[in-house]
Design a protein around this motif. Structure first.
Motif, mmCIF file in Angstrom:
data_model
loop_
_atom_site.group_PDB
_atom_site.id
_atom_site.type_symbol
_atom_site.label_atom_id
_atom_site.label_comp_id
_atom_site.label_asym_id
_atom_site.label_seq_id
_atom_site.Cartn_x
_atom_site.Cartn_y
_atom_site.Cartn_z
ATOM 1 N N VAL A 275 0.860 -1.193 0.000
ATOM 2 C CA VAL A 275 0.000 0.000 0.000
ATOM 3 C C VAL A 275 0.886 1.229 0.000
ATOM 4 O O VAL A 275 1.749 1.381 0.865
ATOM 5 C CB VAL A 275 -0.928 0.020 1.245
ATOM 6 C CG1 VAL A 275 -1.852 1.227 1.187
ATOM 7 C CG2 VAL A 275 -1.726 -1.270 1.329
ATOM 8 N N THR A 276 0.678 2.102 -0.959
ATOM 9 C CA THR A 276 1.485 3.318 -1.031
ATOM 10 C C THR A 276 0.935 4.383 -0.088
ATOM 11 O O THR A 276 -0.235 4.318 0.326
ATOM 12 C CB THR A 276 1.501 3.870 -2.460
ATOM 13 O OG1 THR A 276 0.167 4.289 -2.821
ATOM 14 C CG2 THR A 276 1.994 2.816 -3.450
ATOM 15 N N ARG A 277 1.772 5.345 0.229
ATOM 16 C CA ARG A 277 1.324 6.448 1.075
ATOM 17 C C ARG A 277 0.218 7.231 0.382
ATOM 18 O O ARG A 277 -0.716 7.723 1.020
ATOM 19 C CB ARG A 277 2.512 7.367 1.397
ATOM 20 C CG ARG A 277 2.163 8.451 2.402
ATOM 21 C CD ARG A 277 3.343 9.359 2.692
ATOM 22 N NE ARG A 277 2.964 10.360 3.661
ATOM 23 C CZ ARG A 277 2.256 11.447 3.368
ATOM 24 N NH1 ARG A 277 1.854 11.655 2.127
ATOM 25 N NH2 ARG A 277 1.938 12.313 4.321
ATOM 26 N N GLN A 278 0.308 7.354 -0.938
ATOM 27 C CA GLN A 278 -0.711 8.074 -1.700
ATOM 28 C C GLN A 278 -2.077 7.399 -1.573
ATOM 29 O O GLN A 278 -3.105 8.075 -1.469
ATOM 30 C CB GLN A 278 -0.305 8.147 -3.174
ATOM 31 C CG GLN A 278 -1.258 8.979 -4.039
ATOM 32 C CD GLN A 278 -0.792 9.054 -5.484
ATOM 33 O OE1 GLN A 278 0.226 8.475 -5.845
ATOM 34 N NE2 GLN A 278 -1.522 9.774 -6.303
ATOM 35 N N GLN A 279 -2.090 6.070 -1.560
ATOM 36 C CA GLN A 279 -3.351 5.351 -1.382
ATOM 37 C C GLN A 279 -3.935 5.604 0.005
ATOM 38 O O GLN A 279 -5.160 5.756 0.149
ATOM 39 C CB GLN A 279 -3.121 3.852 -1.591
ATOM 40 C CG GLN A 279 -2.861 3.446 -3.034
ATOM 41 C CD GLN A 279 -2.559 1.975 -3.162
ATOM 42 O OE1 GLN A 279 -1.608 1.472 -2.547
ATOM 43 N NE2 GLN A 279 -3.327 1.256 -3.956
ATOM 44 N N LEU A 280 -3.084 5.651 1.018
ATOM 45 C CA LEU A 280 -3.564 5.932 2.374
ATOM 46 C C LEU A 280 -4.143 7.334 2.469
ATOM 47 O O LEU A 280 -5.198 7.554 3.072
ATOM 48 C CB LEU A 280 -2.418 5.761 3.383
ATOM 49 C CG LEU A 280 -1.876 4.343 3.579
ATOM 50 C CD1 LEU A 280 -0.670 4.356 4.516
ATOM 51 C CD2 LEU A 280 -2.949 3.414 4.129
ATOM 52 N N VAL A 281 -3.448 8.296 1.864
ATOM 53 C CA VAL A 281 -3.930 9.685 1.891
ATOM 54 C C VAL A 281 -5.268 9.791 1.174
ATOM 55 O O VAL A 281 -6.189 10.483 1.629
ATOM 56 C CB VAL A 281 -2.883 10.615 1.253
ATOM 57 C CG1 VAL A 281 -3.467 12.006 1.034
ATOM 58 C CG2 VAL A 281 -1.634 10.694 2.126
ATOM 59 N N ARG A 282 -5.394 9.102 0.033
ATOM 60 C CA ARG A 282 -6.652 9.147 -0.712
ATOM 61 C C ARG A 282 -7.796 8.560 0.110
ATOM 62 O O ARG A 282 -8.918 9.103 0.128
ATOM 63 C CB ARG A 282 -6.511 8.384 -2.026
ATOM 64 C CG ARG A 282 -7.720 8.533 -2.957
ATOM 65 C CD ARG A 282 -7.583 7.690 -4.217
ATOM 66 N NE ARG A 282 -6.372 8.030 -4.939
ATOM 67 C CZ ARG A 282 -5.390 7.187 -5.162
ATOM 68 N NH1 ARG A 282 -5.463 5.946 -4.704
ATOM 69 N NH2 ARG A 282 -4.321 7.555 -5.833
ATOM 70 N N ALA A 283 -7.527 7.459 0.806
ATOM 71 C CA ALA A 283 -8.557 6.846 1.641
ATOM 72 C C ALA A 283 -8.947 7.754 2.804
ATOM 73 O O ALA A 283 -10.119 7.849 3.170
ATOM 74 C CB ALA A 283 -8.052 5.492 2.169
ATOM 75 N N ILE A 284 -7.960 8.448 3.385
ATOM 76 C CA ILE A 284 -8.250 9.395 4.470
ATOM 77 C C ILE A 284 -9.130 10.533 3.967
ATOM 78 O O ILE A 284 -10.093 10.945 4.618
ATOM 79 C CB ILE A 284 -6.932 9.928 5.066
ATOM 80 C CG1 ILE A 284 -6.279 8.850 5.938
ATOM 81 C CG2 ILE A 284 -7.160 11.189 5.888
ATOM 82 C CD1 ILE A 284 -4.924 9.222 6.488
ATOM 83 N N ASN A 285 -8.820 11.045 2.784
ATOM 84 C CA ASN A 285 -9.634 12.127 2.208
ATOM 85 C C ASN A 285 -11.060 11.677 1.931
ATOM 86 O O ASN A 285 -12.011 12.460 2.040
ATOM 87 C CB ASN A 285 -8.992 12.635 0.920
ATOM 88 C CG ASN A 285 -7.787 13.525 1.181
ATOM 89 O OD1 ASN A 285 -7.714 14.200 2.199
ATOM 90 N ND2 ASN A 285 -6.815 13.495 0.273
ATOM 91 N N ALA A 300 1.931 13.741 7.522
ATOM 92 C CA ALA A 300 2.487 12.830 8.538
ATOM 93 C C ALA A 300 3.141 11.621 7.870
ATOM 94 O O ALA A 300 2.861 11.305 6.719
ATOM 95 C CB ALA A 300 1.379 12.379 9.484
ATOM 96 N N PRO A 301 4.024 10.921 8.580
ATOM 97 C CA PRO A 301 4.638 9.703 8.035
ATOM 98 C C PRO A 301 3.590 8.639 7.724
ATOM 99 O O PRO A 301 2.480 8.663 8.268
ATOM 100 C CB PRO A 301 5.575 9.242 9.157
ATOM 101 C CG PRO A 301 5.795 10.459 9.997
ATOM 102 C CD PRO A 301 4.554 11.265 9.910
ATOM 103 N N LYS A 302 3.966 7.696 6.889
ATOM 104 C CA LYS A 302 3.039 6.665 6.428
ATOM 105 C C LYS A 302 2.440 5.873 7.583
ATOM 106 O O LYS A 302 1.233 5.651 7.634
ATOM 107 C CB LYS A 302 3.768 5.722 5.461
ATOM 108 C CG LYS A 302 2.909 4.601 4.892
ATOM 109 C CD LYS A 302 3.713 3.754 3.922
ATOM 110 C CE LYS A 302 2.891 2.596 3.377
ATOM 111 N NZ LYS A 302 3.646 1.762 2.422
#
Length: 341
Positions: A275-285, A300-302
């Motif tokens: 899982v990339t950090r970009q995917q985590l950020v997108r899910a948070i948004n 924040a860090p991954k």
């Protein structure tokens, strides 16, 4: 020379490597050692291993791959049964007589997925109830344990066998549950002691409106992200006495390990590196309320994104947790929904 499944199941890593060296060559033996292939893993590789997994173990050619199935007695029959019992699922086929992979689990209907996970949890609980404490059975040397295994399987198969969870899959999950227990014991988990849940910090409000924290620890500068996590995850959840596991996760200190398990299951993957950090950020948004705390998390860090995302998914009921699960030490089997992101 072929060997029986019972004999292979008890092999340690060193014995498996020695066997690979004798039957193949030093290159295959080295790959077995790299991939940590012990006896039980070798059986699963022989029965349900994919072509990529076989190649990762040094079995590059079709001849070597077929030879492996021939060398382990009983695996040829298993493979035939698994291949002949298939069900169409979208554009692919799922073998009924083995456990489903996460991508396959995401392709079946929500109701079938719920039943599959419920039956799998039932098998796991039965295993833990049969072999209590820190005991790990040795089926090769103990005939009484083998008899107990057969009795357990005979009890579970009529009640747990479903369209996607066949007899062979049930037996495989029994071994997988024992392997999981063995790994956790090696990491220091003591099953002879009752599992103690972490204390939940409670707040009481006095008649004049002053909030008194009874068990909450003092907040320091390095706890800021944790505070943000709790605010973000609970922003849309009203305080109540909801006893569900999801509510316990929202109202207690969800560990980073449990949060990682939730996020990995939500994405339908096994490792965080997938899982990339970009995917985590997108899910948070997409799933967390828009506020200053969420904006602060975007830099924040991954690893700091795992807990707020996990709690946000629980708050929206996107992820559900098996009843009776320890929210402070979740495993993959405790998550009832997979591959939703």
């Amino acid at each position: 020379m072929a060997v029986s499944e019972d004999e292979v199941a008890s092999w340690k890593l060193e014995e498996t490597v020695e066997w690979a060296l004798k039957q193949y060559n030093s290159r295959v033996a080295h790959r077995f050692e790299e991939q940590e292939i012990d006896g039980e893993t070798l059986l699963m590789l022989c029965k349900t291993g994919t072509t990529d997994q076989l190649k990762a173990c040094g079995l590059e050619t079709v001849k070597d791959q077929l030879k492996l199935k021939k060398l382990i007695q009983g695996s040829e029959k298993t493979s035939v049964v698994a291949v002949t019992e298939q069900v169409a699922c979208g554009t692919s086929c799922i073998e009924l007589n083995r456990k489903l992979s996460l991508p396959e689990l995401g392709k079946i209907s929500p109701e079938d997925r719920r039943i599959y996970l419920m039956m799998r949890n039932k098998v796991r609980k039965a295993v833990y109830d049969t072999w209590k404490g820190n005991s790990i059975p040795l089926f090769k040397t103990d005939s009484a344990e083998r008899q107990k295994l057969e009795e357990l399987a005979a009890t579970l198969i009529p009640t747990c066998k479903t369209k996607y969870f066949g007899e062979r899959a049930i037996r495989q999950h029994i071994f997988d549950s024992l392997n999981e227990k063995k790994r956790r014991i090696r990491k220091g988990v003591d099953y002879t002691k009752p599992r103690i849940r972490k204390a939940i910090a409670k707040e009481t409000t006095s008649s004049v409106g002053v909030t008194n924290a009874t068990t909450a620890p003092a907040i320091t500068s390095h706890d800021l992200t944790e505070v943000q996590c709790l605010k973000i995850a609970t922003a849309q959840v009203s305080p109540s006495c909801d006893p569900s596991p999801e509510s316990q996760c929202l109202n207690s200190e969800l560990s980073v390990k449990s949060a990682e398990v939730i996020v990995l299951q939500a994405f339908g993957v096994h490792f965080l590196k997938e899982v990339t950090r970009q995917q985590l950020v997108r899910a948070i948004n997409n799933h967390l309320p828009q506020n200053a705390e969420r904006k602060a998390l975007l830099t924040a860090p991954k690893t700091s994104l795992l807990k707020p995302l996990a709690q946000g998914l629980l708050a929206k009921k996107i992820i559900q947790i098996n009843s009776g699960a320890d929210v402070c030490d979740l495993t993959r089997d405790d998550i009832l929904v997979s591959g939703v992101l």
